[in-house]
Write a protein that holds these residues in place. Structure first.
Motif, PDB file in Angstrom:
ATOM      1  N   ALA A  55      39.781  39.148  35.785  1.00 63.50           N
ATOM      2  CA  ALA A  55      39.761  39.674  34.419  1.00 63.50           C
ATOM      3  C   ALA A  55      40.139  38.596  33.408  1.00 63.50           C
ATOM      4  O   ALA A  55      39.530  38.506  32.330  1.00 63.50           O
ATOM      5  CB  ALA A  55      40.703  40.864  34.305  1.00 63.50           C
ATOM      6  N   LYS A  56      41.105  37.764  33.750  1.00 66.93           N
ATOM      7  CA  LYS A  56      41.495  36.660  32.864  1.00 66.93           C
ATOM      8  C   LYS A  56      40.322  35.700  32.668  1.00 66.93           C
ATOM      9  O   LYS A  56      40.050  35.259  31.546  1.00 66.93           O
ATOM     10  CB  LYS A  56      42.690  35.917  33.455  1.00 66.93           C
ATOM     11  CG  LYS A  56      43.166  34.742  32.638  1.00 66.93           C
ATOM     12  CD  LYS A  56      44.347  34.050  33.300  1.00 66.93           C
ATOM     13  CE  LYS A  56      44.755  32.808  32.547  1.00 66.93           C
ATOM     14  NZ  LYS A  56      45.807  32.070  33.243  1.00 66.93           N
ATOM     15  N   LEU A  57      39.626  35.404  33.743  1.00 62.61           N
ATOM     16  CA  LEU A  57      38.453  34.539  33.669  1.00 62.61           C
ATOM     17  C   LEU A  57      37.390  35.158  32.758  1.00 62.61           C
ATOM     18  O   LEU A  57      36.787  34.469  31.928  1.00 62.61           O
ATOM     19  CB  LEU A  57      37.904  34.307  35.076  1.00 62.61           C
ATOM     20  CG  LEU A  57      36.825  33.271  35.270  1.00 62.61           C
ATOM     21  CD1 LEU A  57      37.313  31.886  34.862  1.00 62.61           C
ATOM     22  CD2 LEU A  57      36.383  33.249  36.719  1.00 62.61           C
ATOM     23  N   ALA A  58      37.177  36.470  32.881  1.00 57.37           N
ATOM     24  CA  ALA A  58      36.198  37.164  32.040  1.00 57.37           C
ATOM     25  C   ALA A  58      36.640  37.152  30.576  1.00 57.37           C
ATOM     26  O   ALA A  58      35.825  36.919  29.678  1.00 57.37           O
ATOM     27  CB  ALA A  58      36.013  38.600  32.526  1.00 57.37           C
ATOM     28  N   GLU A  59      37.918  37.381  30.328  1.00 50.79           N
ATOM     29  CA  GLU A  59      38.433  37.391  28.954  1.00 50.79           C
ATOM     30  C   GLU A  59      38.293  36.025  28.291  1.00 50.79           C
ATOM     31  O   GLU A  59      38.124  35.935  27.079  1.00 50.79           O
ATOM     32  CB  GLU A  59      39.893  37.835  28.940  1.00 50.79           C
ATOM     33  CG  GLU A  59      40.080  39.305  29.234  1.00 50.79           C
ATOM     34  CD  GLU A  59      41.549  39.687  29.421  1.00 50.79           C
ATOM     35  OE1 GLU A  59      42.440  38.850  29.130  1.00 50.79           O
ATOM     36  OE2 GLU A  59      41.791  40.817  29.871  1.00 50.79           O
ATOM     37  N   TYR A  62      43.020  31.783  40.638  1.00 51.23           N
ATOM     38  CA  TYR A  62      42.304  31.676  39.371  1.00 51.23           C
ATOM     39  C   TYR A  62      41.596  30.324  39.288  1.00 51.23           C
ATOM     40  O   TYR A  62      40.420  30.247  38.952  1.00 51.23           O
ATOM     41  CB  TYR A  62      43.304  31.853  38.220  1.00 51.23           C
ATOM     42  CG  TYR A  62      42.765  31.461  36.878  1.00 51.23           C
ATOM     43  CD1 TYR A  62      41.927  32.318  36.177  1.00 51.23           C
ATOM     44  CD2 TYR A  62      43.092  30.237  36.312  1.00 51.23           C
ATOM     45  CE1 TYR A  62      41.418  31.949  34.942  1.00 51.23           C
ATOM     46  CE2 TYR A  62      42.591  29.871  35.080  1.00 51.23           C
ATOM     47  CZ  TYR A  62      41.756  30.732  34.398  1.00 51.23           C
ATOM     48  OH  TYR A  62      41.262  30.360  33.176  1.00 51.23           O
ATOM     49  N   TRP A  63      42.329  29.262  39.629  1.00 49.93           N
ATOM     50  CA  TRP A  63      41.749  27.922  39.563  1.00 49.93           C
ATOM     51  C   TRP A  63      40.664  27.722  40.611  1.00 49.93           C
ATOM     52  O   TRP A  63      39.695  26.992  40.403  1.00 49.93           O
ATOM     53  CB  TRP A  63      42.835  26.853  39.673  1.00 49.93           C
ATOM     54  CG  TRP A  63      43.670  26.856  38.427  1.00 49.93           C
ATOM     55  CD1 TRP A  63      44.927  27.352  38.294  1.00 49.93           C
ATOM     56  CD2 TRP A  63      43.272  26.388  37.139  1.00 49.93           C
ATOM     57  NE1 TRP A  63      45.339  27.221  36.990  1.00 49.93           N
ATOM     58  CE2 TRP A  63      44.342  26.619  36.256  1.00 49.93           C
ATOM     59  CE3 TRP A  63      42.110  25.798  36.639  1.00 49.93           C
ATOM     60  CZ2 TRP A  63      44.291  26.290  34.920  1.00 49.93           C
ATOM     61  CZ3 TRP A  63      42.060  25.464  35.291  1.00 49.93           C
ATOM     62  CH2 TRP A  63      43.139  25.708  34.446  1.00 49.93           C
ATOM     63  N   GLY A  64      40.801  28.388  41.753  1.00 48.39           N
ATOM     64  CA  GLY A  64      39.754  28.341  42.768  1.00 48.39           C
ATOM     65  C   GLY A  64      38.460  28.972  42.265  1.00 48.39           C
ATOM     66  O   GLY A  64      37.371  28.458  42.511  1.00 48.39           O
ATOM     67  N   VAL A 120      44.675  43.134  48.598  1.00 49.26           N
ATOM     68  CA  VAL A 120      44.442  41.764  48.140  1.00 49.26           C
ATOM     69  C   VAL A 120      43.786  41.783  46.760  1.00 49.26           C
ATOM     70  O   VAL A 120      44.083  40.941  45.904  1.00 49.26           O
ATOM     71  CB  VAL A 120      43.585  40.979  49.154  1.00 49.26           C
ATOM     72  CG1 VAL A 120      43.258  39.589  48.645  1.00 49.26           C
ATOM     73  CG2 VAL A 120      44.310  40.895  50.499  1.00 49.26           C
ATOM     74  N   CYS A 121      42.916  42.767  46.523  1.00 44.99           N
ATOM     75  CA  CYS A 121      42.237  42.875  45.223  1.00 44.99           C
ATOM     76  C   CYS A 121      43.246  43.087  44.093  1.00 44.99           C
ATOM     77  O   CYS A 121      43.002  42.655  42.958  1.00 44.99           O
ATOM     78  CB  CYS A 121      41.226  44.009  45.226  1.00 44.99           C
ATOM     79  SG  CYS A 121      39.923  43.814  46.460  1.00 44.99           S
ATOM     80  N   LYS A 122      44.340  43.738  44.388  1.00 44.02           N
ATOM     81  CA  LYS A 122      45.368  43.955  43.358  1.00 44.02           C
ATOM     82  C   LYS A 122      45.962  42.635  42.892  1.00 44.02           C
ATOM     83  O   LYS A 122      46.460  42.531  41.776  1.00 44.02           O
ATOM     84  CB  LYS A 122      46.447  44.902  43.884  1.00 44.02           C
ATOM     85  CG  LYS A 122      45.922  46.306  44.053  1.00 44.02           C
ATOM     86  CD  LYS A 122      46.921  47.241  44.660  1.00 44.02           C
ATOM     87  CE  LYS A 122      46.247  48.606  44.824  1.00 44.02           C
ATOM     88  NZ  LYS A 122      46.979  49.520  45.610  1.00 44.02           N
ATOM     89  N   MET A 123      45.873  41.601  43.725  1.00 47.41           N
ATOM     90  CA  MET A 123      46.352  40.273  43.326  1.00 47.41           C
ATOM     91  C   MET A 123      45.255  39.453  42.656  1.00 47.41           C
ATOM     92  O   MET A 123      45.542  38.646  41.784  1.00 47.41           O
ATOM     93  CB  MET A 123      46.873  39.514  44.557  1.00 47.41           C
ATOM     94  CG  MET A 123      48.103  40.130  45.171  1.00 47.41           C
ATOM     95  SD  MET A 123      48.746  39.162  46.541  1.00 47.41           S
ATOM     96  CE  MET A 123      47.542  39.504  47.818  1.00 47.41           C
ATOM     97  N   THR A 124      44.009  39.632  43.068  1.00 49.24           N
ATOM     98  CA  THR A 124      42.922  38.797  42.538  1.00 49.24           C
ATOM     99  C   THR A 124      42.261  39.375  41.291  1.00 49.24           C
ATOM    100  O   THR A 124      41.776  38.618  40.457  1.00 49.24           O
ATOM    101  CB  THR A 124      41.845  38.549  43.610  1.00 49.24           C
ATOM    102  OG1 THR A 124      41.337  39.796  44.071  1.00 49.24           O
ATOM    103  CG2 THR A 124      42.388  37.746  44.766  1.00 49.24           C
ATOM    104  N   THR A 125      42.242  40.694  41.143  1.00 49.13           N
ATOM    105  CA  THR A 125      41.560  41.315  40.004  1.00 49.13           C
ATOM    106  C   THR A 125      42.103  40.849  38.662  1.00 49.13           C
ATOM    107  O   THR A 125      41.310  40.554  37.759  1.00 49.13           O
ATOM    108  CB  THR A 125      41.581  42.850  40.136  1.00 49.13           C
ATOM    109  OG1 THR A 125      40.918  43.214  41.358  1.00 49.13           O
ATOM    110  CG2 THR A 125      40.872  43.516  38.973  1.00 49.13           C
ATOM    111  N   PRO A 126      43.422  40.741  38.454  1.00 51.65           N
ATOM    112  CA  PRO A 126      43.892  40.229  37.167  1.00 51.65           C
ATOM    113  C   PRO A 126      43.389  38.818  36.860  1.00 51.65           C
ATOM    114  O   PRO A 126      43.096  38.495  35.701  1.00 51.65           O
ATOM    115  CB  PRO A 126      45.422  40.258  37.305  1.00 51.65           C
ATOM    116  CG  PRO A 126      45.679  41.314  38.324  1.00 51.65           C
ATOM    117  CD  PRO A 126      44.537  41.210  39.292  1.00 51.65           C
TER     118      PRO A 126
END
Length: 166
Positions: free
Chosen positions: A81-85, A154-156, A72-78
């Motif tokens: 990372a986008k949020l951090a960027e 991401y929006w969550g 599941v982390c493989k789907m949420t980590t990007p």
């Protein structure tokens, strides 16, 4: 028109039921922050020590517990990372995912840039009683505001960070 009302009512009941089940699961899986967690120094890979208190002082902080081996982390980590960027206040903790070189290689291979605290033996996750990856913890001014586990969009994540500021 009555048929439309019935469908709307049933959809509303289904949405409430889904919300109740998700809230119950989050409650049962919720991590328990260790005493005085805000002052514990954490070493960010390739960076300095930080504390959760100082990181969450100006704006809410998303602490993301994840692992390289977690599907599941493989789907949420990007998305994290986008949020951090985009300037989101994010700190991630890699659980039992190898040494710092292995974490760097994993992030480079996936083209992910975000601050990461390595927890190679799971000691930090044990202190927090993390039983599920991924786990998201929202902290504001050194206080845990909310937690959720499993997949989230991401929006969550953005909405939870926004809500944590109130």
């Amino acid at each position: 028109m009555t048929r439309l009302k019935r469908w709307a009512r049933e959809l509303g009941v289904l949405a409430l039921l889904i919300f109740a089940v998700m809230s119950g699961v989050d409650f049962l899986r919720a991590p328990q922050a260790p005493a005085d967690f805000g002052h514990q120094p954490l070493q960010v890979v390739d960076s300095q020590n930080v504390t959760l208190l100082e990181q969450s002082q100006q704006r809410p902080l998303l602490v993301y517990f994840w692992a390289t081996w977690c599907g599941v982390c493989k789907m949420t980590t990007p998305d994290v990372a986008k949020l951090a960027e985009e300037g989101g206040n994010v700190l991630s903790v890699a659980l039992r995912s190898g040494d710092e070189d292995k974490i760097r290689q994993y992030l480079a291979a996936k083209n992910i840039a975000m601050p990461v605290v390595n927890d190679p033996r799971g000691e930090l996750s044990a202190q927090w009683d993390i039983g599920v990856t991924p786990t998201f913890v929202m902290i504001d001014k050194g206080n845990v505001v909310s937690t959720t586990t499993g997949w989230t969009s991401y929006w969550g994540m953005k909405a939870r960070l926004w809500w944590a500021g109130f």
